[in-house]
Write a protein that holds these residues in place. Structure first.
Motif, short mmCIF file in Angstrom:
data_model
loop_
_atom_site.label_atom_id
_atom_site.label_comp_id
_atom_site.label_asym_id
_atom_site.label_seq_id
_atom_site.Cartn_x
_atom_site.Cartn_y
_atom_site.Cartn_z
N SER A 1 -48.48 -9.00 30.41
CA SER A 1 -49.91 -8.98 30.02
C SER A 1 -50.12 -10.09 28.98
N GLY A 2 -51.49 -10.42 28.96
CA GLY A 2 -51.65 -11.63 28.25
C GLY A 2 -51.31 -12.97 28.40
N GLY A 3 -50.41 -13.05 29.41
CA GLY A 3 -50.03 -14.61 29.58
C GLY A 3 -49.13 -15.11 28.57
N THR A 4 -48.60 -14.18 27.65
CA THR A 4 -47.63 -14.69 26.66
C THR A 4 -46.16 -15.03 27.31
N SER A 5 -45.56 -16.18 27.16
CA SER A 5 -44.39 -16.47 27.72
C SER A 5 -43.13 -15.51 27.03
N ARG A 6 -42.39 -15.05 27.85
CA ARG A 6 -41.22 -14.18 27.62
C ARG A 6 -40.04 -14.53 27.83
N GLY A 7 -38.77 -14.41 27.07
CA GLY A 7 -37.57 -14.67 27.51
C GLY A 7 -37.27 -16.26 27.19
N ILE A 8 -38.02 -17.02 26.81
CA ILE A 8 -37.78 -18.59 26.93
C ILE A 8 -37.21 -19.07 25.36
N THR A 9 -36.04 -19.71 25.63
CA THR A 9 -35.41 -20.35 24.62
C THR A 9 -35.69 -21.96 24.57
N LEU A 10 -36.12 -22.54 23.74
CA LEU A 10 -36.42 -24.08 23.38
C LEU A 10 -35.33 -24.45 22.42
N THR A 11 -34.85 -25.88 22.59
CA THR A 11 -34.02 -26.50 21.69
C THR A 11 -34.89 -27.61 20.97
N PHE A 12 -34.94 -27.55 19.60
CA PHE A 12 -35.14 -28.71 18.89
C PHE A 12 -34.59 -29.07 17.99
N SER A 13 -34.34 -30.38 17.92
CA SER A 13 -33.23 -31.10 16.88
C SER A 13 -33.94 -32.11 16.04
N TRP A 14 -33.33 -32.53 14.93
CA TRP A 14 -34.01 -33.32 14.06
C TRP A 14 -32.95 -34.00 13.02
N TRP A 15 -33.28 -34.92 12.25
CA TRP A 15 -32.29 -35.43 11.33
C TRP A 15 -33.11 -35.20 10.02
N GLY A 16 -32.43 -35.19 8.89
CA GLY A 16 -32.90 -34.96 7.48
C GLY A 16 -31.93 -34.39 6.65
N ASN A 17 -32.54 -34.11 5.28
CA ASN A 17 -32.05 -33.61 4.41
C ASN A 17 -31.98 -32.06 4.15
N ASP A 18 -31.43 -31.44 3.18
CA ASP A 18 -31.65 -29.94 3.03
C ASP A 18 -32.98 -29.43 2.95
N ASP A 19 -33.56 -30.28 2.33
CA ASP A 19 -35.11 -29.63 1.86
C ASP A 19 -36.01 -29.55 3.33
N ARG A 20 -35.91 -30.55 4.05
CA ARG A 20 -36.38 -30.93 5.26
C ARG A 20 -35.95 -29.92 6.38
N ALA A 21 -34.65 -29.54 6.34
CA ALA A 21 -34.11 -28.57 7.08
C ALA A 21 -34.72 -27.24 6.86
N GLU A 22 -34.68 -26.82 5.73
CA GLU A 22 -35.21 -25.52 5.28
C GLU A 22 -36.68 -25.23 5.38
N ARG A 23 -37.35 -26.66 5.15
CA ARG A 23 -39.08 -26.28 5.49
C ARG A 23 -39.31 -26.22 7.19
N THR A 24 -38.46 -26.94 7.79
CA THR A 24 -38.67 -26.95 9.27
C THR A 24 -38.35 -25.60 9.74
N GLN A 25 -37.26 -25.19 9.36
CA GLN A 25 -36.77 -23.94 9.79
C GLN A 25 -37.93 -22.98 9.60
N ARG A 26 -38.44 -22.57 8.38
CA ARG A 26 -39.55 -21.94 8.09
C ARG A 26 -40.83 -21.97 8.97
N ALA A 27 -40.88 -23.35 9.15
CA ALA A 27 -42.20 -23.40 10.26
C ALA A 27 -41.90 -23.02 11.55
N VAL A 28 -40.72 -23.21 12.00
CA VAL A 28 -40.40 -22.84 13.30
C VAL A 28 -40.21 -21.43 13.45
N ARG A 29 -39.78 -20.47 12.41
CA ARG A 29 -40.00 -19.13 12.37
C ARG A 29 -41.53 -18.59 12.41
N LEU A 30 -42.43 -19.09 11.97
CA LEU A 30 -43.74 -18.82 12.25
C LEU A 30 -44.23 -19.26 13.56
#
Length: 445
Positions: free
Chosen positions: A40-69
């Motif tokens: 229902s609603g056309g929402t994608s289900r059961g999908i896993t995406l891979t996302f990679s980047w480089w950077g320091n710990d602060d960039r990693a922590e902030r990026t993880q928070r944005a991804v969780r959102l």
């Protein structure tokens, strides 16, 4: 840092495979979404995406928070993330590209766009932009072009960076050098280096403090110098935009300053792999050519006397331009290109994601988000933001499109050839001639 290019097995892109089967990209996207859509609603289900980047710990922590959102906003979509330091990340991405495919969404260096787009590792994003899966209306059109290859959009700038000089304002004041302003010239920069060296200040190891690092080893410095004179690094994807005479003049200028003792010795220049190991970081020099994003690291290491100055000009013409600090690309072999594009759009355009990511990748390319986040800046981050605004008002040329596929090899050869000059193994003209020959061969291959 360059990545290995030779001997890489090229794989056909997903787009090419679909085209061969008579299936368009839109059909593939529709099929993917239909197979993975919710009941229902056309929402994608059961999908896993891979996302990679480089950077320091602060960039990693902030990026993880944005991804969780993003995951909260897209129930059923899971994003598996990975990150690392720049060098190891580049090697891993090259291995993934050679082995069959990069992640669904990957952070890219400017020099990788043409290489991976031309090698079939990146998905063209034109369709996602046209149907507004990826929104670009709040990004400057000239800046967006930096992610194009052969007229097609393959990557999206994730940060807007600009070059400058980190300099010790206390030392400049002691030497009687005015704070550099937009429009100061290469001749004034050279004289400033001489005046710093003439102070006779001593570094921690007892040697005399010089004006700056030796820019002859850095292709980015040459590009700024060249563009300030109306030139460019590349005429197109297969041709250089400068001559042997151009490069000889630049390397002669740098060589003479080093011989005078106005800039760093060769042994100190070749050791510079980070802020800490650079001549300024080791207390051997009063200034260092750098980008805006790393600048806060200079103040953290060396104190608040370190300020950020414009790159010198030729008769007031600045050779700087706004360059993507990094970009986002969708892997050509992604099983979920629509969702990968949605994640890219979310990271670039969602206001909440913008608040979380801040300036961890330099100034956000989305102007609305940049203005919004800038209100929270202070210290060196606020300084570089204001610096970018000042340079924009001063007037900068439009940025070039992504450099050719051979640029990484040309950059490596550029450094190697000038090191020969610095160690007295070649004259500026001999090294320039060899660099031109190497570059021509690389761009034709």
């Amino acid at each position: 840092m360059p990545e290995p290019r030779n001997g890489r097995r090229r794989h056909p892109s997903r787009r090419a495979v679909l085209a061969a089967a008579g299936i368009g990209l839109s059909t593939a996207l529709t099929a993917t979404l239909t197979a993975c859509s919710a009941e229902s609603g056309g929402t994608s289900r059961g999908i896993t995406l891979t996302f990679s980047w480089w950077g320091n710990d602060d960039r990693a922590e902030r990026t993880q928070r944005a991804v969780r959102l993003f995951e909260e906003e897209h129930p059923g979509v899971t994003v598996r993330t990975s990150n690392g330091d720049f060098g190891s990340y580049m090697q891993k991405l090259a291995t993934q590209a050679a082995g069959g495919g990069i992640p669904d969404l990957a952070q890219l260096d400017y020099r990788q766009v043409s290489q991976y787009a031309g090698g079939g590792a990146l998905l063209p994003l034109g369709e996602a932009i046209r149907d507004r899966t990826i929104r670009t209306s709040e990004v400057d059109a000239d800046f967006l072009r930096t992610g194009t290859y052969e007229g097609k959009q393959y990557a999206l700038p994730m940060g807007r960076g600009i070059t400058g000089y980190a300099y010790d304002s206390a030392v400049y004041k002691q030497a009687g050098i005015p704070a550099p302003r937009p429009g100061w010239t290469w001749q004034e920069w050279a004289q400033a280096n001489r005046r710093v060296a003439a102070l006779g200040l001593r570094a921690p190891d007892g040697r005399r403090v010089v004006g700056a690092n030796d820019g002859g080893v850095n292709e980015d410095v040459f590009e700024n110098w060249l563009r300030s004179r109306g030139g460019q690094l590349y005429a197109d994807q297969n041709r250089l935009g400068f001559t042997e005479d151009d490069l000889t003049e630049f390397w002669t200028f740098c060589d003479e300053l080093r011989r005078e003792g106005a800039v760093a010795e060769a042994k100190d220049t070749v050791q510079a792999s980070s802020t800490e190991t650079s001549p300024i970081g080791r207390g051997l020099a009063a200034a260092d050519y750098t980008w805006d994003a790393p600048f806060p690291g200079y103040t953290a290491l060396l104190g608040d006397d370190i300020r950020f100055a414009p790159v010198p000009t030729t008769d007031g013409h600045a050779g700087q331009y706004f360059k993507p600090s990094m970009l986002l690309g969708v892997g050509a072999h992604s099983e979920h290109p629509k969702e990968a594009a949605q994640l890219a759009d979310f990271l670039l355009n969602d206001r909440r994601a913008g608040d979380i990511l801040g300036f961890t990748r330099s100034t956000p390319p989305n102007r609305v988000i940049a203005d919004r986040v800038a209100k929270t800046l202070q210290g060196p981050e606020l300084e570089i933001y204001r610096y970018a605004q000042t340079m924009e008002k001063h007037g900068l040329d439009a940025p070039p499109t992504a450099p050719p596929r051979g640029d990484v090899a040309v950059q490596t050869a550029f450094t190697r050839q000038y090191q020969r000059v610095a160690y007295g193994l070649a004259t500026p003209r001999e090294a320039a001639r060899e660099l031109i020959d190497e570059a021509v061969r690389e761009l034709r291959s």
